[in-house]
Write a protein that holds these residues in place. Structure first.
Motif, mmCIF file in Angstrom:
data_model
loop_
_atom_site.group_PDB
_atom_site.id
_atom_site.type_symbol
_atom_site.label_atom_id
_atom_site.label_comp_id
_atom_site.label_asym_id
_atom_site.label_seq_id
_atom_site.Cartn_x
_atom_site.Cartn_y
_atom_site.Cartn_z
ATOM 1 N N GLY A 5 -43.929 19.505 -102.216
ATOM 2 C CA GLY A 5 -44.457 20.835 -101.934
ATOM 3 C C GLY A 5 -43.826 21.405 -100.683
ATOM 4 N N ALA A 6 -44.665 21.771 -99.721
ATOM 5 C CA ALA A 6 -44.170 22.360 -98.474
ATOM 6 C C ALA A 6 -43.732 21.296 -97.470
ATOM 7 C CB ALA A 6 -45.242 23.240 -97.847
ATOM 8 N N THR A 7 -44.011 20.027 -97.760
ATOM 9 C CA THR A 7 -43.684 18.945 -96.842
ATOM 10 C C THR A 7 -42.341 18.319 -97.207
ATOM 11 O OG1 THR A 7 -46.035 18.438 -96.648
ATOM 12 C CG2 THR A 7 -44.491 16.754 -95.890
ATOM 13 N N THR A 8 -41.457 18.231 -96.220
ATOM 14 C CA THR A 8 -40.174 17.558 -96.410
ATOM 15 C C THR A 8 -40.052 16.458 -95.361
ATOM 16 O OG1 THR A 8 -39.121 19.553 -97.257
ATOM 17 C CG2 THR A 8 -37.671 17.830 -96.426
ATOM 18 N N ILE A 9 -39.805 15.248 -95.828
ATOM 19 C CA ILE A 9 -39.597 14.120 -94.922
ATOM 20 C C ILE A 9 -38.129 13.744 -95.007
ATOM 21 C CG2 ILE A 9 -40.157 11.720 -94.436
ATOM 22 C CD1 ILE A 9 -42.914 12.278 -95.701
ATOM 23 N N GLU A 10 -37.458 13.809 -93.886
ATOM 24 C CA GLU A 10 -36.049 13.421 -93.810
ATOM 25 C C GLU A 10 -35.980 12.141 -92.994
ATOM 26 O OE1 GLU A 10 -31.954 15.134 -91.957
ATOM 27 O OE2 GLU A 10 -33.279 16.525 -93.004
#
Length: 154
Positions: free
Chosen positions: A87-92
């Motif tokens: 969704g709106a969360t991106t984990i790099e």
């Protein structure tokens, strides 16, 4: 074959899980209603409360599944990092931050251990990939990245 790849979200199965949980909610609500009417004592009340708590948890999980089915969910294994979008969360997560990749048999997810942080947990919700496929793919990309870094002298 390159170890770097993208896993797309399996929206069909996510919707199926939401439907199954919705049916379970209806069945449990009907059952606890009948139980509460049939056992008009503290045992019926106790089981009714437990059933309502389970239904409340399932309602939250149905909502999460429906949001995921409509949203953007992907796992990208790229040369520089693992990128998990929910969704709106991106984990790099750069490959250099990873310390271990393993399957958690109890939770049936992939546990990606990292330096100085809680592990990243990735559920097997991607089209055509089991929990073991995900762990193998993440491990292969991590090893390839470490090998490329070793050979480049960085």
């Amino acid at each position: 074959m390159s170890p770097y790849r993208t896993f797309e979200h399996d929206t069909y199965n996510e919707g199926s899980v939401a439907l199954l949980r919705s049916v379970a909610i209806v069945v449990v609500l009907l059952s606890i209603g009948g139980l509460a009417l049939g056992l008009r004592n503290w045992v019926g009340l106790l089981f009714s409360i437990v059933g309502l708590a389970a239904c409340a948890a399932w309602v939250a999980l149905v909502g999460r599944s429906r949001r995921r089915a409509r949203g953007n969910v992907s796992l990208r294994l790229e040369p520089d990092a693992l990128r998990f979008v929910d969704g709106a969360t991106t984990i790099e997560l750069p490959w250099s931050e990873i310390t271990a990749v393993e399957v958690d048999e109890d939770r049936l997810d992939v546990r990606v251990a990292r330096h100085d942080a809680d592990p990243l947990r990735i559920e097997p919700m991607f089209r055509g990939a089991s929990v073991y496929d995900l762990a193998d793919a993440i491990s292969a990309a991590w090893r390839a990245s470490a090998s490329a870094t070793d050979h480049s002298g960085r």
